[in-house]
Design a protein around this motif. Structure first.
Motif, mmCIF file in Angstrom:
data_model
loop_
_atom_site.group_PDB
_atom_site.id
_atom_site.type_symbol
_atom_site.label_atom_id
_atom_site.label_comp_id
_atom_site.label_asym_id
_atom_site.label_seq_id
_atom_site.Cartn_x
_atom_site.Cartn_y
_atom_site.Cartn_z
ATOM 1 N N GLU A 99 0.810 -1.214 0.000
ATOM 2 C CA GLU A 99 0.000 0.000 0.000
ATOM 3 C C GLU A 99 0.849 1.273 0.000
ATOM 4 O OE1 GLU A 99 -0.608 -2.648 1.713
ATOM 5 O OE2 GLU A 99 -2.758 -3.065 1.854
ATOM 6 N N HIS A 100 1.954 1.234 0.737
ATOM 7 C CA HIS A 100 2.757 2.441 0.889
ATOM 8 C C HIS A 100 3.887 2.534 -0.133
ATOM 9 C CE1 HIS A 100 1.480 3.151 5.349
ATOM 10 N NE2 HIS A 100 0.465 3.023 4.523
ATOM 11 N N TRP A 103 2.032 -0.042 -4.771
ATOM 12 C CA TRP A 103 0.781 0.414 -5.377
ATOM 13 C C TRP A 103 0.756 1.910 -5.684
ATOM 14 C CZ3 TRP A 103 -3.430 -2.687 -2.217
ATOM 15 C CH2 TRP A 103 -3.519 -3.986 -2.769
ATOM 16 N N VAL A 104 1.568 2.673 -4.967
ATOM 17 C CA VAL A 104 1.540 4.124 -5.196
ATOM 18 C C VAL A 104 2.701 4.596 -6.075
ATOM 19 C CG1 VAL A 104 0.145 4.811 -3.230
ATOM 20 C CG2 VAL A 104 2.589 4.425 -2.914
ATOM 21 N N HIS A 105 3.666 3.696 -6.333
ATOM 22 C CA HIS A 105 4.774 4.065 -7.224
ATOM 23 C C HIS A 105 4.942 3.011 -8.317
ATOM 24 C CE1 HIS A 105 5.401 6.525 -3.746
ATOM 25 N NE2 HIS A 105 5.953 5.576 -3.032
ATOM 26 N N ALA D 27 -3.173 6.391 4.272
ATOM 27 C CA ALA D 27 -2.103 6.040 3.337
ATOM 28 C C ALA D 27 -2.377 4.667 2.726
ATOM 29 C CB ALA D 27 -0.754 6.059 4.054
ATOM 30 N N GLY D 31 -3.083 3.689 -1.270
ATOM 31 C CA GLY D 31 -2.522 2.537 -1.973
ATOM 32 C C GLY D 31 -3.603 1.701 -2.628
ATOM 33 N N ARG D 34 -4.801 3.098 -5.605
ATOM 34 C CA ARG D 34 -3.717 3.303 -6.594
ATOM 35 C C ARG D 34 -3.493 4.783 -6.899
ATOM 36 N NH1 ARG D 34 -4.685 -1.479 -5.542
ATOM 37 N NH2 ARG D 34 -4.145 -3.256 -6.871
ATOM 38 N N LEU D 35 -3.545 5.598 -5.866
ATOM 39 C CA LEU D 35 -3.283 7.018 -6.059
ATOM 40 C C LEU D 35 -1.781 7.249 -6.001
ATOM 41 C CD1 LEU D 35 -6.010 8.359 -3.576
ATOM 42 C CD2 LEU D 35 -6.198 8.108 -6.057
ATOM 43 N N GLN D 36 -1.215 7.716 -7.090
ATOM 44 C CA GLN D 36 0.245 7.827 -7.130
ATOM 45 C C GLN D 36 0.739 9.119 -6.499
ATOM 46 O OE1 GLN D 36 2.120 6.868 -10.851
ATOM 47 N NE2 GLN D 36 0.331 5.682 -11.506
ATOM 48 N N TYR D 37 1.910 9.004 -5.850
ATOM 49 C CA TYR D 37 2.586 10.187 -5.339
ATOM 50 C C TYR D 37 4.084 9.933 -5.384
ATOM 51 C CZ TYR D 37 2.060 7.437 -0.957
ATOM 52 O OH TYR D 37 2.040 6.450 -0.009
ATOM 53 N N PRO D 38 4.887 10.968 -5.252
ATOM 54 C CA PRO D 38 6.334 10.763 -5.398
ATOM 55 C C PRO D 38 6.875 9.838 -4.307
ATOM 56 C CG PRO D 38 5.791 13.114 -5.320
ATOM 57 C CD PRO D 38 4.539 12.374 -5.039
ATOM 58 N N PRO D 39 7.867 9.005 -4.650
ATOM 59 C CA PRO D 39 8.335 8.004 -3.679
ATOM 60 C C PRO D 39 9.325 8.558 -2.658
ATOM 61 C CG PRO D 39 9.419 7.675 -5.782
ATOM 62 C CD PRO D 39 8.518 8.851 -5.967
ATOM 63 N N ASN D 40 9.147 9.782 -2.241
ATOM 64 C CA ASN D 40 10.124 10.389 -1.344
ATOM 65 C C ASN D 40 9.782 10.252 0.126
ATOM 66 O OD1 ASN D 40 9.928 11.819 -4.001
ATOM 67 N ND2 ASN D 40 11.896 12.591 -3.276
ATOM 68 N N ILE D 41 8.564 9.878 0.410
ATOM 69 C CA ILE D 41 8.203 9.837 1.822
ATOM 70 C C ILE D 41 8.439 8.461 2.419
ATOM 71 C CG2 ILE D 41 6.452 11.647 1.619
ATOM 72 C CD1 ILE D 41 4.499 9.030 2.023
ATOM 73 N N LYS D 120 -6.544 12.950 0.079
ATOM 74 C CA LYS D 120 -5.890 14.034 0.807
ATOM 75 C C LYS D 120 -4.454 13.634 1.143
ATOM 76 C CE LYS D 120 -6.186 17.155 4.745
ATOM 77 N NZ LYS D 120 -6.922 17.548 5.949
#
Lengths: 660, 299, 295, 144
Positions: A99-100, A103-105, D27, D31, D34-41, D120
């Motif tokens: 999930e973290h 799936w998001v990257h 969060a 996932g 499937r909402l994408q965001y930059p992999p920096n966190i 959000k």
């Protein structure tokens, strides 16, 4: 040196297509403390778990990191897996790389792999500091407390008692019955409220497992699930319940008249009284504020006349402390104060009344013996106007929420007016008509079609008196014009609001309430009768506006939760709670003030200082109450408090590992 | 001031004579004429060591923590700031009211000891900076009071409205300027912890900075660790600081520590409503409670 | 006590007696009114029907002048008050609005200077007790219905009193020694400009208020709005012509009633400028006072 | 890789303290959706935002983090009833203090993100990543 095993899950292709799992496993080899690292297609499946178990024994692993989906999903699964392999379940940490991460990257495998690697490194750094933790068990007191003796409280108590458990009902008023006792008929069947309520009142009063504690209030709640210690104030009734036969002579002869609360002050009662004829216990109470004897010292007629010598002016409030395993809160509701609507003139015009007044006006044992008469002059009203949403759905002056029951009870009132006064006209001003419930829409349709109530969509802007009539001016938004109705009586569909002291009780027991002081359920969908405080459940309108069927359903649900708890001898507690390092603790008590569960107390320990024994104040965490939020750990400047499984050392290690 | 010194000695003598307290905490003359360190008098014949002069800076309430587990009572002289510290310690449950005899002294404001050193005895020595903005020069709580009641009214607060111009000057800088300013200050820090040791708000049994095994802070004396120390201490005394300014006076490296404390006091007042620490014993600490209508910036 | 004073355009024409009585009463009470130099129209009602920003900016200029002087603004006219208050509330609510407006009026207005209804100032700031002590000719026996009109206390976020059942004018009348009567038309619309444009509608609205006051037995109506005054006073005989009912209801600005109670001469207050004859009420007051004086 | 390349390819690293009941679940939902965001966190799970000791935040800056986000349940929704109200007070102060000593405001933030606010979560972490990326690496308070 700790021996950590790292297990990277592909989750089929869910993780593997975005993260190079093999590489993450390889990278993990190099992390300090890692003795074994591998990846596999489905870690949670039987072969995956076997793989973990085998690795634990083969590589003598004493800590495990599983990198897979969210721990909110499979942490229990892998904890059990560790247990089966002979490891303490709390020696597991999970890295959430699905999930973290995956799936998001999905489109940047290189950086997703890097992120997964770092998440694993954090988990490894943390797990090295994990300690084995044991779930402890605590005994359960096998008695439940129901606060509030309305229909919800009665139903909950009956269900608990019928399951074979002991239960006490604490009721603030002299009789159980609550609001339902005041109501005349019930929608959508129009059967008499008293006819269906009173048998239940009798049943609960006669049940061998139930004890009624009326005219009493909860004063203090300590302890925790399984072992609540509740102090109850039994108010002085001035009548010895065991001696009184309920003959009613005292009430008859009492010279003091007081407006009856039960009859919405439209009728008088005496200073020694039973609130209504079917009251349980059907024995009177002296209202000391109004009693002539208590005010002037003269009178005492009731005492002189009582054949059983049950009247006792010397009685005093008594505080009793009881232990309970679970609590059901069923304290009900109050009515919104309609006088904030200056335009309706409630409180100024006698014939502008609330729905609850109407219930009494139409009730056969009410002030008018069931004949609908308007309060000002006792005339039968011909034109009756109902206004809905008074105090509800109005953020400016009232409450934002829908009061839920008003649409139906107004339809019921409209029907009753039309039924009892054949030549009457009934007008209902409404914003929307909401009838979700079995048979509700049909009932509403009958009200308009069969009984001819005229529904007008719009708000009322003003009510004023003119020539003995109430002029109701409003808008019919469907026709787009202003209308004025010469009414004889106006009934306001008043919103249900939380009890005046609702917040106080919630704070006393220690659970949360919303901005309107209604009690907050643990989850609006999946835990609607639980509170966030273990062992405390909700039933009825104290949680939000509710009609009788909903209240009863919720009461039975709460009862099941109570029974589930009381049917066990002992209960397990989570070990992830705060601990105090007494050597460091300065006893300042800051932790006590921030704890939402009243789980921390200050106690004294004996110690030798300079050759003398001293008593030193330190904090002490009650493991039954602590829910493991960790608020105390931050409030404590010297870090004398720490949270097991989320210790300062563990979190610092994670931060360090992440920043490498 | 001599008159007060005489009264001090007299009352201390009486207290010890009658055995009302086993020790009297006051000030005495130190190595130099411009130093008046704390004195712990436990014999009647020693009472003449006590003095009250322009340099009785130390906040004596802090020392009560050392007597926490003594059975006998302690008598202590308190200025306005000492009495605020006393109230704070009561709130933190570090002392018991009935075990302390408080002797109040109205404080006209003390003098700057560094300036005194340079200007000499005859020089016109200015007030200590920490006393320039004192809101509570009179003791808020006492059992005995040295000086006339009128005097109590006369010694007016030198500060009516809080003056945060120094804090605002820093707020007006750019982030980089601010960072540079503070780095310069804390690069000097030698982590002697004198600020902590003299501070009545620092009353932990074991300070986090002394807990090496947890690893809250590294031992290295560098800019990063020093700043961790400074900010952590500032947060720990948030809502507890009674503005006695002792930290800054005690600092051998002249770091403007009060500039951090004042910033937090200013923010607390702005965010959560006016709060002066150590005034009302029944008040709740700003970080020990909350209001549902606190400012919302995290939506 | 000092306030910036914004009379507004009505008070220099049809509402002249409102201005006269306001100034006289303020003087008698020792309230310093500093008339905003070069004040401009508040914009009601044309501006807010034309352009939102214009509607907010017009009163903002007046408020800004007062703010520079460090004064809150006392506003007698209900419409001027509502428009000015709307500006204050909007500016206070948003930094962005503050900036926009300040740019438009080319001077800063931060919302610090508050728009205050004159009635509210008397009741809250000066205080009813203080006013009571200044009364030397109490309105003894005078039955007054307080007519707030539609603008003074509404919408709720601009008003200073209960928007449906306001009390401040009633309590003021009581402090002046008069008898406030409860009635249902406190915040009823007087028809405003309908009386001119749609005579029939306008008159029926006026008529309703007048007969409402008659019904409860009022001697007169107190108001705080020049337009309401216009409609109820000037058009009262038109209403009579339409319904045939003799209302005989003098309309007073509440400031006129204050002036009378403070012992000021009716002419200084402009009471002689009304359409509906006020002499009956004035005589009644004098008689009541004489009766009191003779034992 | 040259130093120049290193600078150009620099990616910020951001630590997110997420409470287990709301933000961590939010969060998770991001996932699931499937909402994408930059992999920096990097998310660090804590039971409650009230568990986040300001010293953890300082430590992260010492160790060279580029940004820190503390996130929890909305006020009133705290799983532990009141934890986030204390978080709010503590971090209103802490945020001002950090800015006062020169930490850029973008680098330390706090937000309420509920379990149902996957979008959000995505939006907040994307914004923060972009803001910090634009500012470059954090060198303040670093212990190296």
């Amino acid at each position: 040196m700790k021996r950590v095993g790292v297990f990277i899950c592909h989750c089929g292709t869910n993780i593997a297509q975005a993260v190079d799992c093999e590489k993450v496993a390889q990278n993990a080899q190099a992390f300090p403390g890692v003795a074994f690292s591998t990846d596999y297609k489905y870690m949670c499946a039987e072969p995956g778990q076997d793989l973990i178990k085998k690795a634990i024994s083969e590589h003598r692993l004493d800590r495990v990191v599983v990198a897979s989906c969210s721990p909110r999903m499979h942490e229990p699964t892998f904890r059990k897996c560790l247990e089966r392999a002979g490891l303490n379940p709390y020696l597991l940490e999970m890295a959430n790389i699905r999930e973290h991460c995956a799936w998001v990257h999905p489109d940047d495998k290189e950086r997703a792999t890097l992120k997964a690697t770092e998440l694993v490194r954090m988990a490894v750094a943390k797990v090295i500091q994990n300690e084995p933790l044991d779930r402890s068990t605590i005994p359960i007191t096998k008695r439940a407390l129901v606060i509030g003796g309305g229909i919800a409280g009665i139903q909950a108590a009956l269900d608990i008692a019928n399951a074979g458990h002991l239960v006490d009902i604490v009721e603030k008023e002299p009789s159980i019955g609550g609001r339902m006792a005041q109501i005349d008929k019930t929608f959508p069947t129009l059967d008499c409220s008293a006819c269906i309520l009173t048998p239940k009142m009798v049943e609960v009063a006669n049940h061998p497992n139930v004890r009624l504690i009326t005219y009493s209030e909860v004063e203090k709640v300590e302890g925790y699930v399984g072992n609540f210690e509740v102090t109850i104030r039994q108010k002085a009734r001035s009548v010895d319940l065991s001696a009184c036969t309920g003959c009613g002579l005292c009430t008859e002869k009492c010279p003091t008249k007081v407006p009856s609360e039960f009859e919405m002050e439209m009728m008088n009662r005496k200073a020694i009284y039973t609130p209504f004829p079917q009251a349980i216990p059907n024995k009177p109470v002296i209202d000391r504020e109004n009693c002539r004897y208590f005010k002037t010292g003269k009178c005492g007629v009731c005492q002189k006349l009582c054949p059983a010598q049950a009247v006792d002016f010397t009685q005093e409030d008594q505080l009793v402390t009881e232990r309970y395993g679970a609590i059901v809160v069923a304290t009900g509701f109050d009515l919104f104060d309609d006088s904030v609507y200056g335009e309706y003139g409630y409180g100024r015009y006698k014939d502008v009344i609330t729905g609850l007044h109407f219930e009494r006006l139409v009730n056969a044992s009410g002030p008018t013996m069931g004949k609908i008469k308007r309060p000002s002059d006792g005339q039968e009203p011909k034109n009756v106007v109902f206004i809905k949403c008074v105090g509800s759905r109005d953020e400016a002056k009232g409450k934002a929420y829908c009061s839920k029951t008003c649409c139906m009870y107004t339809a019921k009132h409209a029907t009753l007016v039309r039924e009892k006064i054949k030549d009457s006209n009934v007008y209902v001003f409404y914003m929307d008509v909401r009838t979700p419930g079995k048979g509700y829409e049909e009932f509403y349709t009958r009200t308009t079609d069969q009984y001819g109530a005229k529904y007008l969509r719009g708000r009322v802007s003003k009510i004023y008196e003119k020539g003995g009539k109430l002029i109701v001016r409003g808008e019919d938004t469907l026709l787009g014009r202003q209308i004025e109705i010469e009414a004889d009586m106006v009934v306001l569909a008043t919103a249900m609001v939380a009890k005046e002291n609702a917040a106080e009780l919630a704070q006393m027991i220690g659970f949360s309430y919303d901005q309107d002081n209604f009690y907050t359920e643990a989850h609006p969908k999946l835990a609607p009768v639980e509170t966030h405080t273990a062992g405390v459940f909700l039933a009825g309108a104290c949680q939000g506006p509710k009609d009788i069927p909903d209240s009863v359903a919720q009461a039975s649900a709460a009862a099941v939760k109570v029974c589930g708890l009381l049917s066990k001898e002992r209960m397990e507690t989570e070990p992830t709670i705060s601990i105090v390092n007494e050597a460091i603790c300065a006893g300042c008590g800051m932790c006590v003030t921030v704890c939402p569960y009243k789980a921390i107390e200050l106690k004294f320990i004996q110690e030798r200082v300079d050759g003398k024994v001293i008593n030193r104040r330190v904090a002490s965490v009650n493991s039954g109450l602590c829910q493991g939020c960790g608020a105390c750990t931050v409030a404590c400047r010297s870090a004398a408090l720490n949270l097991k499984h989320f210790t300062n050392e563990q979190i610092l290690a994670e931060v360090d590992a992440l920043c490498l | 001031m001599n008159e007060i010194t005489n009264k001090m000695r007299k009352i201390a003598g009486e207290i010890l004579q009658k055995g009302e307290a086993s020790v009297v905490i006051g000030w005495e003359k130190g190595t130099f004429w411009y130093l008046s360190p704390p004195a712990f008098i436990d014999k009647v014949e020693d009472v003449d060591r006590l003095v009250w002069d322009d340099f009785c800076h130390n906040n004596l309430s802090k020392y009560l923590v050392d007597f926490k587990y003594k059975e006998e009572k302690v008598a202590i002289f308190v200025k306005g700031c000492d009495s605020r510290a006393f109230n704070r310690l009561l709130q933190d449950k570090q002392i018991e009211r009935e075990k302390v005899i408080l002797i109040g002294i109205p404080c006209p404001g003390l003098k700057d000891q560094d300036q005194a050193k340079t200007l000499g005895k005859e020089g016109d020595i200015p007030k200590a900076e920490k006393c320039l903005e004192c809101k509570y020069p009179n003791p808020l709580v006492y059992d005995y009071y040295l000086g006339e009641k009128e005097e109590l009214d006369e010694v007016a607060a030198t500060k009516e409205a809080p003056n945060y111009s120094d804090v605002e000057a820093i707020e007006a800088m750019s982030p980089d300027e601010r960072y540079e300013f503070w780095t310069k200050q804390y690069d000097r820090c030698i982590r002697c912890y004198a600020c902590r040791n003299v501070c009545p708000a620092c009353n932990c049994r074991e300070c986090v900075f002394d807990q090496t095994c947890v690893g809250w802070i590294g031992k290295a004396n560098n800019s990063s660790e020093n700043q961790f120390f400074a900010l952590t201490r500032a947060m720990h005394v948030a809502g507890r600081c009674i503005e006695c300014g002792e930290c800054e006076r005690a600092c051998p490296m002249d770091i403007p520590i009060m500039l951090l404390n004042k910033k937090i006091i200013k923010d607390i007042n702005e965010l959560f409503g006016e709060y002066d620490a150590g005034i009302d014993v029944d008040s709740k600490l700003p970080l020990g409670h909350f209001d549902k209508s606190d400012p919302e910036e995290f939506m | 006590m000092k306030y910036a004073y914004f009379p507004g355009c009505s008070l220099s024409s049809t509402g002249l007696e409102y201005d006269m009585s306001t100034r006289k009463v303020a003087q008698a009470l020792g309230i310093d009114l500093w008339e905003i130099p070069e004040w401009n129209c508040c914009g009601a009602s044309s501006a807010h029907l034309t352009d939102q920003l214009l509607a907010l900016a017009l009163p903002a200029r007046n408020l800004a002048i007062a703010e520079a002087e460090g004064l809150d603004v006392a506003i007698p006219c209900a419409a001027c008050y509502a428009r000015s208050k709307a500006t204050e509330v909007e500016v206070r609510a948003s930094k962005e609005m503050e900036q926009t407006i300040s740019e438009v009026i080319e001077r800063p207005y931060t919302g610090k200077a508050r728009a205050r209804a004159l009635l509210d100032i008397f009741v809250k700031d000066y205080g009813l007790d203080a006013i009571g002590t200044m009364v030397n000719k109490p309105l003894k026996g005078l039955k007054v219905v307080s007519y707030y009109g539609c603008l003074l206390v509404r919408p709720p976020k601009l008003g200073f009193d209960d928007p449906e059942d306001p009390q401040s004018m009633d309590s003021l009348i009581e402090a002046l020694g008069g008898t406030p009567l409860n009635w249902a038309f406190k915040t009823e619309c007087c028809g405003a400009a309908h009386a001119t444009a749609q005579g029939e509608i306008g008159l029926s609205m006026i008529e309703r208020i007048l007969s409402g006051a008659k019904e409860v037995g009022a001697d007169c109506i107190a108001t705080a709005c020049p337009l309401c005054m216009n409609n109820l006073d000037m058009r009262q005989n038109q209403a009579t012509a339409k319904t045939g009912e003799q209302y005989n209801l003098p309309i007073f600005y509440f400031t006129e009633l204050m002036g009378l109670a403070l012992g000021l001469k009716p002419e200084e207050l402009g009471v002689n400028k009304h359409f509906v004859n006020t002499s009956e009420v004035l005589n009644k007051l004098n008689e009541a006072l004489t009766r009191r004086d003779t034992p | 890789m040259s130093v120049k390349d290193m600078q150009e390819n620099w990616e910020p690293k951001i630590l997110v303290f997420a409470c287990n009941w709301c933000t961590y679940a939010g969060a998770d939902l991001a996932g699931l959706s499937r909402l994408q965001y930059p992999p920096n966190i990097r998310i660090l799970r804590v039971p409650c935002s009230g568990r986040v000791n300001p010293q953890f935040v300082l430590r992260a800056f010492q160790r060279g983090i580029d940004g820190v986000l503390v996130a929890g349940c909305h006020p009133g929704d705290c799983h532990y009833v009141t934890g986030n109200y204390f978080t709010r007070r503590r971090y209103l102060l802490m945020q001002r203090l950090l800015q006062y000593v020169g930490i850029d405001p973008e680098r330390f933030q706090a937000r309420w993100i509920s379990g149902s606010e996957g979008p959000k979560f995505q939006q907040v972490v994307t914004e923060i990543t972009e803001e910090i990326k634009a500012m470059g690496p954090n060198r303040k308070m670093r212990d190296v």
